[in-house]
Scaffold this active site. Structure first.
Site, PDB file in Angstrom:
ATOM      1  N   SER A   1       0.829  -1.222   0.000  1.00 61.43           N
ATOM      2  CA  SER A   1       0.000   0.000   0.000  1.00 61.43           C
ATOM      3  C   SER A   1       0.855   1.260   0.000  1.00 61.43           C
ATOM      4  O   SER A   1       0.555   2.227  -0.713  1.00 61.43           O
ATOM      5  CB  SER A   1      -0.967   0.003   1.183  1.00 61.43           C
ATOM      6  OG  SER A   1      -0.294  -0.252   2.398  1.00 61.43           O
TER       7      SER A   1
ATOM      8  N   HIS B   1      -1.989  -8.856   1.824  1.00 62.68           N
ATOM      9  CA  HIS B   1      -1.681  -7.604   2.527  1.00 62.68           C
ATOM     10  C   HIS B   1      -2.800  -7.322   3.536  1.00 62.68           C
ATOM     11  O   HIS B   1      -3.122  -8.188   4.349  1.00 62.68           O
ATOM     12  CB  HIS B   1      -1.488  -6.504   1.462  1.00 62.68           C
ATOM     13  CG  HIS B   1      -0.893  -5.220   1.956  1.00 62.68           C
ATOM     14  ND1 HIS B   1      -0.218  -5.091   3.144  1.00 62.68           N
ATOM     15  CD2 HIS B   1      -0.878  -3.960   1.404  1.00 62.68           C
ATOM     16  CE1 HIS B   1       0.193  -3.830   3.296  1.00 62.68           C
ATOM     17  NE2 HIS B   1      -0.211  -3.128   2.255  1.00 62.68           N
TER      18      HIS B   1
ATOM     19  N   HIS C   1       5.664 -12.890   7.231  1.00 59.00           N
ATOM     20  CA  HIS C   1       5.922 -11.496   6.852  1.00 59.00           C
ATOM     21  C   HIS C   1       7.093 -11.431   5.882  1.00 59.00           C
ATOM     22  O   HIS C   1       8.011 -12.242   5.943  1.00 59.00           O
ATOM     23  CB  HIS C   1       6.218 -10.622   8.078  1.00 59.00           C
ATOM     24  CG  HIS C   1       5.968  -9.171   7.811  1.00 59.00           C
ATOM     25  ND1 HIS C   1       6.915  -8.348   7.273  1.00 59.00           N
ATOM     26  CD2 HIS C   1       4.846  -8.415   7.964  1.00 59.00           C
ATOM     27  CE1 HIS C   1       6.396  -7.137   7.123  1.00 59.00           C
ATOM     28  NE2 HIS C   1       5.140  -7.142   7.536  1.00 59.00           N
TER      29      HIS C   1
ATOM     30  N   ARG D   1       3.147  -5.007  16.614  1.00 61.13           N
ATOM     31  CA  ARG D   1       1.763  -4.512  16.522  1.00 61.13           C
ATOM     32  C   ARG D   1       0.802  -5.594  17.000  1.00 61.13           C
ATOM     33  O   ARG D   1      -0.251  -5.299  17.559  1.00 61.13           O
ATOM     34  CB  ARG D   1       1.441  -4.100  15.073  1.00 61.13           C
ATOM     35  CG  ARG D   1       2.337  -3.003  14.530  1.00 61.13           C
ATOM     36  CD  ARG D   1       2.109  -2.766  13.047  1.00 61.13           C
ATOM     37  NE  ARG D   1       2.442  -3.950  12.253  1.00 61.13           N
ATOM     38  CZ  ARG D   1       2.324  -4.030  10.934  1.00 61.13           C
ATOM     39  NH1 ARG D   1       1.868  -2.994  10.242  1.00 61.13           N
ATOM     40  NH2 ARG D   1       2.648  -5.131  10.292  1.00 61.13           N
TER      41      ARG D   1
ATOM     42  N   ASP E   1      -2.282  -8.619  11.574  1.00 50.65           N
ATOM     43  CA  ASP E   1      -3.642  -9.013  11.209  1.00 50.65           C
ATOM     44  C   ASP E   1      -4.177 -10.192  12.021  1.00 50.65           C
ATOM     45  O   ASP E   1      -5.387 -10.420  12.053  1.00 50.65           O
ATOM     46  CB  ASP E   1      -3.697  -9.358   9.716  1.00 50.65           C
ATOM     47  CG  ASP E   1      -3.347  -8.169   8.853  1.00 50.65           C
ATOM     48  OD1 ASP E   1      -3.854  -7.072   9.144  1.00 50.65           O
ATOM     49  OD2 ASP E   1      -2.549  -8.318   7.908  1.00 50.65           O
TER      50      ASP E   1
HETATM   51  N1  NMX Z   1       0.962 -19.707   5.327  1.00 47.83           N
HETATM   52  C1  NMX Z   1       1.344 -20.549   4.322  1.00 47.83           C
HETATM   53  N2  NMX Z   1       2.411 -20.360   3.540  1.00 47.83           N
HETATM   54  C2  NMX Z   1       3.150 -19.264   3.801  1.00 47.83           C
HETATM   55  C3  NMX Z   1       2.861 -18.366   4.842  1.00 47.83           C
HETATM   56  C4  NMX Z   1       1.700 -18.614   5.605  1.00 47.83           C
HETATM   57  N3  NMX Z   1       1.290 -17.794   6.571  1.00 47.83           N
HETATM   58  N4  NMX Z   1       3.792 -17.394   4.855  1.00 47.83           N
HETATM   59  C5  NMX Z   1       4.651 -17.656   3.838  1.00 47.83           C
HETATM   60  N5  NMX Z   1       4.250 -18.778   3.197  1.00 47.83           N
HETATM   61  C6  NMX Z   1       4.820 -19.360   1.994  1.00 47.83           C
HETATM   62  C7  NMX Z   1       4.683 -18.363   0.844  1.00 47.83           C
HETATM   63  O1  NMX Z   1       3.383 -18.410   0.287  1.00 47.83           O
HETATM   64  C8  NMX Z   1       5.784 -18.806  -0.076  1.00 47.83           C
HETATM   65  O2  NMX Z   1       5.322 -19.955  -0.780  1.00 47.83           O
HETATM   66  P1  NMX Z   1       5.610 -20.128  -2.358  1.00 47.83           P
HETATM   67  O3  NMX Z   1       7.111 -20.015  -2.495  1.00 47.83           O
HETATM   68  O4  NMX Z   1       5.063 -21.463  -2.673  1.00 47.83           O
HETATM   69  O5  NMX Z   1       4.899 -18.993  -3.034  1.00 47.83           O
HETATM   70  C9  NMX Z   1       6.870 -19.261   0.897  1.00 47.83           C
HETATM   71  O6  NMX Z   1       6.201 -19.568   2.140  1.00 47.83           O
HETATM   72  C10 NMX Z   1       7.940 -18.243   1.162  1.00 47.83           C
HETATM   73  O7  NMX Z   1       7.348 -17.069   1.641  1.00 47.83           O
HETATM   74  P2  NMX Z   1       8.149 -16.074   2.611  1.00 47.83           P
HETATM   75  O8  NMX Z   1       9.415 -15.708   1.915  1.00 47.83           O
HETATM   76  O9  NMX Z   1       8.221 -16.618   3.979  1.00 47.83           O
HETATM   77  O10 NMX Z   1       7.141 -14.836   2.681  1.00 47.83           O
HETATM   78  P3  NMX Z   1       6.859 -13.730   1.586  1.00 47.83           P
HETATM   79  O11 NMX Z   1       7.732 -12.567   1.862  1.00 47.83           O
HETATM   80  O12 NMX Z   1       6.883 -14.283   0.201  1.00 47.83           O
HETATM   81  O13 NMX Z   1       5.339 -13.374   1.900  1.00 47.83           O
HETATM   82  C11 NMX Z   1       3.472 -12.877   3.241  1.00 47.83           C
HETATM   83  C12 NMX Z   1       4.968 -12.669   3.046  1.00 47.83           C
HETATM   84  C13 NMX Z   1       2.974 -11.960   4.339  1.00 47.83           C
HETATM   85  C14 NMX Z   1       2.737 -12.506   1.941  1.00 47.83           C
HETATM   86  C15 NMX Z   1       3.210 -14.343   3.604  1.00 47.83           C
HETATM   87  O14 NMX Z   1       3.841 -14.647   4.829  1.00 47.83           O
HETATM   88  C16 NMX Z   1       1.734 -14.681   3.697  1.00 47.83           C
HETATM   89  O15 NMX Z   1       1.123 -14.966   2.658  1.00 47.83           O
HETATM   90  N6  NMX Z   1       1.125 -14.669   4.935  1.00 47.83           N
HETATM   91  C17 NMX Z   1      -0.278 -14.890   5.099  1.00 47.83           C
HETATM   92  C18 NMX Z   1      -1.084 -13.684   4.653  1.00 47.83           C
HETATM   93  C19 NMX Z   1      -0.924 -12.545   5.638  1.00 47.83           C
HETATM   94  O16 NMX Z   1      -1.064 -12.693   6.844  1.00 47.83           O
HETATM   95  N7  NMX Z   1      -0.669 -11.339   5.092  1.00 47.83           N
HETATM   96  C20 NMX Z   1      -0.611 -10.111   5.922  1.00 47.83           C
HETATM   97  C21 NMX Z   1       0.809  -9.510   6.047  1.00 47.83           C
HETATM   98  C22 NMX Z   1       0.770  -8.266   6.885  1.00 47.83           C
HETATM   99  N8  NMX Z   1      -0.018  -7.199   6.254  1.00 47.83           N
HETATM  100  O17 NMX Z   1      -0.932  -6.708   6.846  1.00 47.83           O
HETATM  101  O18 NMX Z   1       0.218  -6.877   5.102  1.00 47.83           O
HETATM  102  C1  MLT Z   2       2.180  -3.591   6.461  1.00 44.56           C
HETATM  103  O1  MLT Z   2       1.814  -3.102   7.527  1.00 44.56           O
HETATM  104  O2  MLT Z   2       2.283  -2.912   5.425  1.00 44.56           O
HETATM  105  C2  MLT Z   2       2.419  -5.070   6.387  1.00 44.56           C
HETATM  106  O3  MLT Z   2       2.915  -5.570   7.579  1.00 44.56           O
HETATM  107  C3  MLT Z   2       3.151  -5.540   5.172  1.00 44.56           C
HETATM  108  C4  MLT Z   2       4.591  -5.158   5.032  1.00 44.56           C
HETATM  109  O4  MLT Z   2       5.178  -4.436   5.809  1.00 44.56           O
HETATM  110  O5  MLT Z   2       5.181  -5.658   4.043  1.00 44.56           O
END
Ligand code: NMX
Ligand code: MLT
Length: 436
Positions: free
Chosen positions: A239, A269, A316, A325, A371
């Site tokens: 964002s 996100h 994350h 947070r 979240d």
């Molecule tokens: N559940 C399942 N798989 C996960 C999760 C999770 N909570 N977190 C990471 N992975 C997977 C990810 O999908 C990726 O798989 P692939 O290579 O098959 O695509 C692999 O693990 C490596 O990911 P990471 O390097 O650990 O994390 P990345 O930086 O790519 O992604 C998020 C970060 C936040 C997108 C990821 O942890 C996620 O999808 N979490 C769940 C959704 C979530 O809670 N998002 C909110 C984040 C905070 N916000 O408010 O923005």
């Molecule tokens: C945010 O607050 O924007 C989320 O934690 C995602 C991030 O920092 O990448």
């Protein structure tokens, strides 16, 4: 000129020579290198953005203007009887880096009061939308339709670059002051049969939002805490980055923030706060009356992973520890709602999930993010329509991204335009690396 704007101008004037010196004298100093992984993998960790408003340390979490969350809450002025600082004081702090006095924060409140009136056509636009539109679509549309109000846009052709920050600041304040009423309207229009509660302009932003939502104390403090906690997470998150990217084309604050909101609405996100409640609801439905236990929570997480879905609220891109947070909100829950069944379940998930996720090699961070905890508090205070939760995130996120794009203009940051390469080029670099 308001005292906040005067202070901001002084800070901008003081800061500009630092950027000039860095670019003129040290512009070619190397601070990072890029790997193929990073190129394909979402530019993770590449140091290519500058902001002085917040910084995210992977272990420690966020610092706003150099202060961590407890320090921020402790330092900023609060209204009598309130547990959390006003959003107005936080806005002053994020823009200038200085902690305002109570009087300076009150001046911001009065300034916002003079800017808060939402044009009638915004409500007409929202009423014309299908009622089942997602609340984030409504919020983003409301922001975008107000673009005709932009002072930056109106002044652009007669302005010189060093002055761009001024109407951007004006747009940022105008927009931020209007957001709580728009968000509360969307909520009451969608979920409370259009029974709209008029704004109470004498209240601070948090209390006025609680009032317009129709939720009693201490929801005023919940709103203040929530908006501050969600405000900023340095510049690379979707964002903030989308807002900055669009603003870099000299698009105004309305265009830019609407784009940021569209990114926030993605399930990886900000929408994850909605997804967490959805996950819990489905989990409980599957239990069919059976009490949640560590065993069935573990099984549900394993099932989610096996189905190829992400476990929302965990993981994350930068953090490698529990999100502070999350902890700040957990502390709120322990104080105000320790026996709430949903809070207890979220705590149980916290006891189980990191172990399960930690066993999946590819997941870099098995710990909860903001979240995982935020929806529980909203639910407890009666806001059970969880597809609205990302709107709350969006109102908070406005504080950080609008402060950032004001500074982007002040420091004359360039049009963002990274270079792309082809797969064949990557393959050539890969081949060259093995022949060495
Ligand atoms: N559940 C399942 N798989 C996960 C999760 C999770 N909570 N977190 C990471 N992975 C997977 C990810 O999908 C990726 O798989 P692939 O290579 O098959 O695509 C692999 O693990 C490596 O990911 P990471 O390097 O650990 O994390 P990345 O930086 O790519 O992604 C998020 C970060 C936040 C997108 C990821 O942890 C996620 O999808 N979490 C769940 C959704 C979530 O809670 N998002 C909110 C984040 C905070 N916000 O408010 O923005
Ligand atoms: C945010 O607050 O924007 C989320 O934690 C995602 C991030 O920092 O990448």
């Amino acid at each position: 000129m308001s005292r906040l704007k005067e202070k901001l101008l002084a800070k901008i004037t003081e800061h500009r020579p630092r950027i000039t010196r860095l670019t003129k004298e040290f512009g070619k100093v190397v601070i990072d290198e890029v790997t193929i992984d990073q190129c394909i993998g979402g530019a993770r960790d590449i140091k290519a953005l500058v902001t002085d408003i917040s910084y995210l340390d992977p272990q420690e979490g966020i610092r706003f203007r150099g202060k961590n969350i407890p320090e921020t809450f402790a330092a900023l002025p609060k209204l009598p009887g309130a547990e959390y600082p006003t959003v107005e004081s936080f806005w002053y702090f994020m823009l200038t880096g200085d902690v305002p006095t109570a009087e300076e924060a009150e001046e911001v409140r009065l300034d916002f009061k003079s800017r808060a009136k939402v044009p009638g056509y915004v409500f007409e636009t929202l009423r014309a939308m299908p009622k089942d539109s997602h609340p984030m679509v409504m919020l983003s549309t409301a922001v975008l339709v107000m673009q005709r109000e932009s002072k930056f846009n109106k002044q652009y052709h007669g302005m010189k670059k060093p002055d761009y920050w001024d109407p951007m600041y004006e747009d940022a304040c105008d927009l931020l002051a209007k957001l709580p009423e728009i968000a509360a309207f969307i909520y009451r229009y969608k979920y409370k049969n259009g029974d709209i509660i008029a704004s109470h302009p004498e209240l601070d932003m948090g209390a006025n939002f609680a009032h317009m939502m129709g939720i009693a104390k201490p929801y005023d403090d919940v709103a203040r805490m929530y908006f501050i906690l969600h405000s900023d997470h340095e510049s690379g998150n979707v964002s903030a980055h989308a807002t900055h990217l669009v603003a870099s084309a000299l698009s105004d604050a309305y265009y830019s923030f609407s784009a940021g909101l569209n990114g926030l609405a993605g399930p990886l996100h900000g929408l994850a706060n909605q997804e967490v409640l959805d996950w819990i609801k489905k989990f409980k439905e599957k239990l069919g009356g059976e009490e949640p236990s560590k065993e069935n929570v573990k099984k549900a997480i394993e099932d989610t992973l096996a189905s190829g879905q992400v476990v929302p609220g965990y993981g994350h891109a930068v953090l490698r520890k529990t999100d502070p947070r999350y902890t700040a909100q957990m502390e709120f829950c322990l104080k105000h709602m320790p026996n709430d069944p949903l809070f207890k379940l979220v705590n149980m998930i916290y006891q189980v999930a990191p172990d399960v996720l930690g066993q999946v090699a590819k997941i870099k961070n098995p710990w909860p993010n903001v979240d995982a905890q935020s929806g529980v508090i909203q639910w407890y205070y009666g806001l059970t329509e969880y597809d609205f939760y990302t709107v709350l995130f969006g109102v908070g996120r406005a504080i950080g991204v609008l402060a950032n794009i004001t500074w982007d203009r002040a420091l004359g940051y360039a049009l963002e335009r990274p270079k792309s390469v082809t797969t064949a080029m990557l393959e050539e670099w890969a081949a060259a690396s093995t022949s060495k």
